[in-house]
Design an enzyme around this catalytic site. Structure first.
Site, short mmCIF file in Angstrom:
data_model
loop_
_atom_site.label_atom_id
_atom_site.label_comp_id
_atom_site.label_asym_id
_atom_site.label_seq_id
_atom_site.Cartn_x
_atom_site.Cartn_y
_atom_site.Cartn_z
N ASN A 215 0.84 -1.20 0.00
CA ASN A 215 0.00 0.00 0.00
C ASN A 215 0.88 1.25 0.00
OD1 ASN A 215 0.54 0.79 2.87
ND2 ASN A 215 -0.29 -1.26 3.19
N ASP A 284 -4.59 -6.23 5.27
CA ASP A 284 -5.78 -6.89 5.82
C ASP A 284 -5.90 -8.29 5.26
OD1 ASP A 284 -6.57 -4.72 7.36
OD2 ASP A 284 -7.51 -3.74 5.64
N LYS A 342 -14.31 1.40 14.93
CA LYS A 342 -13.05 0.64 15.05
C LYS A 342 -12.52 0.69 16.49
CE LYS A 342 -11.18 0.87 11.10
NZ LYS A 342 -10.50 1.37 9.91
N LYS A 346 -12.25 -2.90 18.29
CA LYS A 346 -10.93 -3.42 18.63
C LYS A 346 -10.57 -3.17 20.09
CE LYS A 346 -9.15 -2.94 13.90
NZ LYS A 346 -7.96 -3.00 13.06
O1 C5P Z 1 -9.18 -2.13 10.50
P1 C5P Z 1 -8.12 -1.23 9.98
O2 C5P Z 1 -7.07 -1.94 9.20
O3 C5P Z 1 -8.63 -0.02 9.26
O4 C5P Z 1 -7.42 -0.65 11.30
C1 C5P Z 1 -6.30 0.17 11.27
C2 C5P Z 1 -5.52 -0.02 12.52
O5 C5P Z 1 -5.35 -1.41 12.76
C3 C5P Z 1 -4.14 0.55 12.42
O6 C5P Z 1 -3.75 1.00 13.72
C4 C5P Z 1 -3.29 -0.64 11.99
O7 C5P Z 1 -1.95 -0.52 12.40
C5 C5P Z 1 -3.98 -1.78 12.69
N1 C5P Z 1 -3.95 -3.08 11.99
C6 C5P Z 1 -3.23 -4.13 12.53
N2 C5P Z 1 -3.20 -5.36 11.93
C7 C5P Z 1 -3.87 -5.56 10.77
C8 C5P Z 1 -4.61 -4.50 10.18
C9 C5P Z 1 -4.63 -3.27 10.82
O8 C5P Z 1 -2.61 -3.95 13.58
N3 C5P Z 1 -3.79 -6.75 10.19
#
Ligand code: C5P
Length: 407
Positions: A215, A284, A342, A346
């Protein structure tokens, strides 16, 4: 007004004032530093002495002011090497574009530059100049060199300038410079004694030996947060995806590539962690396994099978002995609603949201953040990522204290 407190670090500050219209603000800075218990020795460059007089600074600092390198009487009293040894901190405010260039180049062509070269004390600079001069590639390269060497860069602020232009290049307010200088104390900084683990940058998920999914994250925000946490007195572990950024001074860096490697590195570092900040743009979804050989373009379509990657942030928040957990939310629409969802889903203590898109957030020098926590919100306005990181870290320290106090 801050009352005089017991002198802490930095007790003896060598204040270098360089030539620029903001030099007049340095007079107030002397007062602010002395209010906090510091002794202040002022050096004016020849250019600064055209904007302000040594007498002003002598009256405010209570010490004779040094201007030239060739003043025999002054050198006999306290020579430039002695000055360099005397200081706990060398602070240059305002630091002109010319002075930043001379410092980065290691020149010793006047008293201040010579003293900077001769000192083992930490150096902090508060740049002030026309916004175009600040954004000039040469100045930015010099600042990057100085940061890599461990020089603390304070500001500049954004706003209207003496030259009539608007942009980045204003000297930070003297009260803020003084606060930041004292916040860098490893024994009294706002995160002193804390271990902060930060992730930054993108991850790369290999598809075959030559291709990967990734990304646009540059890692700049996470690296700036790491530098700011270190400057606030924390011990910082930075788990970085593939980025081309220099490691902030004093920060322990662990380089990883994939989301799975980042997960393992975070959990190996987290046992004594007080604050976890997930600034990385973690994948993701991942292909999971990488093809042994380069995939050939033999068919018209290609289906990639992707599996959900483990959520590192949520896994840290789910630990029984969990640190204070801070996440980021990069959103293209409905920023606040998505970010709050979120935060709750989380189980985070704080989330920093920002809008992303072609023009926003990724690989830029500036950013704005919306901070959300259970029961509250706060906006941090657009500014350089370095400046924003200091505000963000100061806010994290406040929230940490509030949560500890049960507020
Ligand atoms: O759900 P999303 O990816 O938008 O969330 C973003 C947050 O989650 C960020 O703080 C990112 O560092 C963390 N994240 C993570 N592990 C993943 C995906 C996102 O720690 N696999």
């Amino acid at each position: 007004m801050t009352s005089a407190s017991a002198p802490t670090f930095p007790r003896r500050i060598l204040l270098g004032v360089t030539g620029g219209i903001a030099a007049y603000k340095a007079a107030d800075l002397v007062r602010r530093l002395r209010e906090r218990g510091a002794e202040v020795q002022v050096i004016l460059t020849e250019g600064a002495a055209r904007f302000v007089t040594p007498l002003t600074f002598q009256a405010l600092s209570g010490r004779p002011v040094r201007v030239g390198l060739w003043d025999e009487a002054a050198e006999a009293a306290m020579g430039h090497i002695e000055l360099a040894r005397w200081a706990d901190l060398v602070l240059i405010a305002p630091a002109s574009a010319d002075f930043l260039a001379r410092l980065a180049g290691g020149l010793a062509d006047d008293l201040l530059a010579t003293t900077c070269l001769a000192t083992t004390a930490p150096i902090a600079v508060a740049p002030a100049m026309n916004q175009q001069m600040w954004t000039a590639a040469a100045t930015q390269a010099n600042v990057q060199t100085l940061r890599t060497r461990g020089v603390l860069v304070l500001g500049p602020g954004v706003g209207s300038q003496a030259c009539g232009e608007t942009g980045a290049g204003r000297l930070l307010e003297p009260s803020e410079i003084a606060a930041r200088v004292f916040a860098s104390d490893p024994s009294t900084g706002s995160l002193a004694g804390r271990h902060v683990v930060i992730t930054a940058g993108p991850t790369r998920e290999p598809i075959d030996p030559v291709r990967f999914l990734s990304n646009r994250s540059s890692g700049k925000m996470g690296f700036a947060v790491a530098a700011a946490a270190q400057a606030a007195g924390a011990r910082v572990t930075l788990v970085a995806g593939p980025v081309s950024l220099a490691t902030p001074t004093g920060v322990a860096r662990i380089d990883v590539e994939t989301a799975a490697q980042m997960y393992r590195a975070v959990h190996a570092a987290i046992s004594d962690c007080d604050v976890y900040i997930g600034a990385a743009a973690v994948a993701d979804y991942t292909p999971g396994c990488c093809a042994d050989n380069k995939i050939k373009k033999t068919s018209d379509t290609l289906d990639l099978h992707l599996e959900k990657a483990a959520d590192i942030l949520a896994s840290v928040a789910a630990l029984e002995r969990r640190p204070f957990v801070v996440g980021f939310a990069a959103e293209t629409t409905n920023v606040e609603a998505h970010a709050r969802a979120k935060l709750e889903r989380k189980k985070l203590d704080l989330i920093a949201a920002n809008e992303v898109g072609a023009e926003r957030a990724f690989d830029r020098e500036d950013n704005a953040l919306l901070l959300l926590w259970p029961g509250g919100r706060k906006e941090l306005a657009l500014k350089s990522k370095a400046e924003l990181a200091h505000e963000f870290v100061a806010f994290i320290a406040d929230r940490l204290a509030a949560v500890a106090a049960g507020v």
